[in-house]
Design a protein around this motif. Structure first.
Motif, PDB file in Angstrom:
ATOM      1  N   GLY A   1     -17.475 -19.657 -25.263  1.00 30.42           N
ATOM      2  CA  GLY A   1     -18.836 -19.800 -24.712  1.00 30.42           C
ATOM      3  C   GLY A   1     -19.852 -19.838 -25.833  1.00 30.42           C
ATOM      4  O   GLY A   1     -19.535 -20.200 -26.970  1.00 30.42           O
ATOM      5  N   VAL A   2     -21.074 -19.429 -25.529  1.00 33.35           N
ATOM      6  CA  VAL A   2     -22.127 -19.405 -26.558  1.00 33.35           C
ATOM      7  C   VAL A   2     -21.860 -18.226 -27.501  1.00 33.35           C
ATOM      8  O   VAL A   2     -21.654 -17.095 -27.040  1.00 33.35           O
ATOM      9  N   ALA A   3     -21.871 -18.513 -28.792  1.00 29.30           N
ATOM     10  CA  ALA A   3     -21.648 -17.448 -29.783  1.00 29.30           C
ATOM     11  C   ALA A   3     -22.988 -16.995 -30.360  1.00 29.30           C
ATOM     12  O   ALA A   3     -23.840 -17.820 -30.707  1.00 29.30           O
ATOM     13  N   GLY A   4     -23.167 -15.685 -30.471  1.00 29.82           N
ATOM     14  CA  GLY A   4     -24.313 -15.112 -31.182  1.00 29.82           C
ATOM     15  C   GLY A   4     -23.850 -14.789 -32.599  1.00 29.82           C
ATOM     16  O   GLY A   4     -22.843 -14.099 -32.778  1.00 29.82           O
ATOM     17  N   ILE A   5     -24.554 -15.314 -33.577  1.00 29.49           N
ATOM     18  CA  ILE A   5     -24.150 -15.124 -34.977  1.00 29.49           C
ATOM     19  C   ILE A   5     -25.269 -14.360 -35.691  1.00 29.49           C
ATOM     20  O   ILE A   5     -26.413 -14.818 -35.738  1.00 29.49           O
TER      21      ILE A   5
END
Ligand code: NDP
Length: 471
Positions: free
Chosen positions: A137-141
């Motif tokens: 899914g959407v990755a937070g980096i």
């Protein structure tokens, strides 16, 4: 005066909703270089919405398409490699040799993800099931300041390889480096929304990423204390987490080590990236029978540890990134003295003629015991603790007597001997007879050095969810 007033959302540079500003101060002379406008929760919401929308199509791209995007990313970063290096030297104060390596690491990580994709199978068999590995899914980096663009490139290229989209929060101390990298990434022409970057404070933008329900995974590099805060916050939405945290890496000189090569290597290992490295070899473990020899060789080889203008080719140690980091390192040097360690080289204060910047004297303590705080806590500056041991079992016990377990170093005349010791060290990586890095090999920590692994196939799997289909 530099003024950075944009963040990057859905394929475009855009003004942030946030209005607070952050002063960009040169670590080399503490002059004000400019300001960075900081994003806020509203900006995170916009970035996540763009990444979520882009995920609908990006998650369905083929491996060939993603290799094509990674190649464009590689080419765009590569074209401005020298500028990326130079801005890192100016803004962060890393030595030119380190910053050049850091830019090369950024490129190598993208290249490696292309190679991993060329070999990786997204479908496996387990019993009677077919297992599909799908993008999470959407990755937070969330990244720190000590190799900012290299971390961003490594994490983002892995997310892209997996078919994930991303919202990135760099350290605000890296505002100018981020801006230049963004120009490269924009030039690469990736689909809108695949990557979004929100500058901002950790407790505002970082916390909003950690809490957001539409983010499926966080990849974080930074301190153990912040890693724990993120892990606690991430559990509410059951995010997957990859945490690359602190270290207190042992460097074991075995009885048979060639000290003429091992000591210069030990100095490089301890003071790499001006000591601001999670993998720095900050505990030098020496056989008691050879301690006097080691002390002498440390003094003789200390000219390697040249501290000064980071733009000069023979500098190893630049300034600490901020006055706060400078103060932190000074406090640890003072603490080492108070704890009763013997100050062998360096000490408190700034080196002569370098009073304007955040420069620290490369420091060595001897007669350190492993229960002292300077041997247990991450200092993140050029401070080396020398600890003696009586036999190999004790060396291994001391090496493992730490809350951390990111990296370790072993020197021996015999590779077989060093490997035997390496198998007994509880750390994610053990380097034998030298400073080595392989972006195909997994990287990450045992114990409080983190959770999960980055790089290579192990790194890619951390952005994938296995789905078993049984007929
Ligand atoms: P942090 O771990 O606090 O910062 C790393 C990143 O996390 C930054 O982008 C930071 O943003 C962000 N962050 C901070 N608080 C939160 C939060 N609550 N939620 C989400 N993200 C957050 O490191 P520091 O810069 O404070 O450095 C302190 C010490 O940490 C160093 O002395 C060193 O020991 C260790 N460290 C380790 C690193 C490593 O490579 N493992 C790298 C950097 C530091 P912001 O900059 O706005 O605070």
């Amino acid at each position: 005066m530099i003024s950075i007033n944009s963040i990057y959302i859905n394929g475009a540079f855009t003004a942030p909703h946030g209005t607070a500003t952050f002063d960009l101060i040169s670590p080399i002379d503490n002059t004000l270089q400019g300001t960075l406008t900081l994003g806020d929760e509203e900006d995170v919401n916009r970035a996540v919405a763009a990444a979520k929308a882009a995920f609908q199509t990006f998650s369905k791209t083929t491996v060939e398409q993603r290799i094509g995007y990674l190649q464009k990313m590689y080419d765009a970063v590569s074209r401005r490699a020298d500028e990326l290096t130079n801005i890192m030297v100016q803004e962060y104060g890393g030595s030119i040799r380190f910053c050049r390596n850091s830019t090369q690491n950024a490129l190598n990580s993208i290249r490696t993800n292309i190679e991993v994709l060329q070999q990786f199978s997204f479908t496996r068999h387990a019993g009677k099931a077919i297992v599909h590995l799908e993008p999470v899914g959407v990755a937070g980096i969330i990244t720190p300041w000590n190799a900012s663009n290299s971390f961003i490139c490594a994490k983002l290229s892995t997310a892209i390889a997996a078919g994930c989209t991303a919202v990135i929060k760099p350290s605000e101390l890296s505002g100018r480096q981020t801006q230049l990298l963004l120009e490269c990434l924009h030039e690469a022409g990736l689909p809108n929304g695949v990557f979004n970057v929100v500058n901002g404070l950790g407790n505002v933008v970082g916390a909003a990423i950690t809490a957001h329900k539409d983010i499926a995974k966080i990849s974080f590099t930074g301190s153990t204390i912040t890693g724990k805060t993120i892990a606690r916050g991430a559990v509410d939405t059951m995010k997957r987490i990859t945490l690359e945290l602190g270290g207190k890496s042992p460097n074991i000189l075995l009885e048979d080590a060639d000290l003429e090569t091992a000591i210069p290597m030990a100095i490089q290992a301890a003071y790499m990236n001006s000591g601001q490295a999670c993998i720095a070899g900050t505990r030098l473990l020496v056989p008691a029978s050879r301690i006097e020899e080691v002390k002498q060789l440390l003094k003789e080889n200390m000219d390697i540890a040249r501290v000064g203008n980071p733009a000069e080719e023979d500098t190893l140690i630049g300034p600490m990134v901020s006055q706060k980091q400078y103060e932190r390192v000074q406090q640890y040097i003072q603490l080492g003295i108070e704890e009763g360690a013997e100050l062998w080289i360096g000490g408190p204060g700034k080196p002569e003629h370098l009073e304007a910047g955040n420069f620290v004297k490369p420091t060595v303590f001897v007669n350190v015991t492993n229960d002292m705080r300077i041997a247990r806590e991450e200092i993140f500056g050029p401070v080396l603790s020398v600890i003696s041991y009586s036999d190999e079992d004790e060396a291994i016990a001391i090496a493992n007597d730490t809350d951390y377990g990111l990296q370790a170093y072993v020197s021996s005349a015999s590779d077989e001997h060093a490997n035997r010791v390496a198998t007994q060290i509880r750390a994610g990586r053990v380097l034998i007879n030298g400073l080595k890095h392989d972006p195909m090999a997994p990287f990450g920590g045992f114990k409080q050095s983190g959770i999960g692994r980055e790089y290579g196939a192990y790194g890619l799997e951390a952005y994938l969810e296995p789905k078993a289909i049984l007929n």
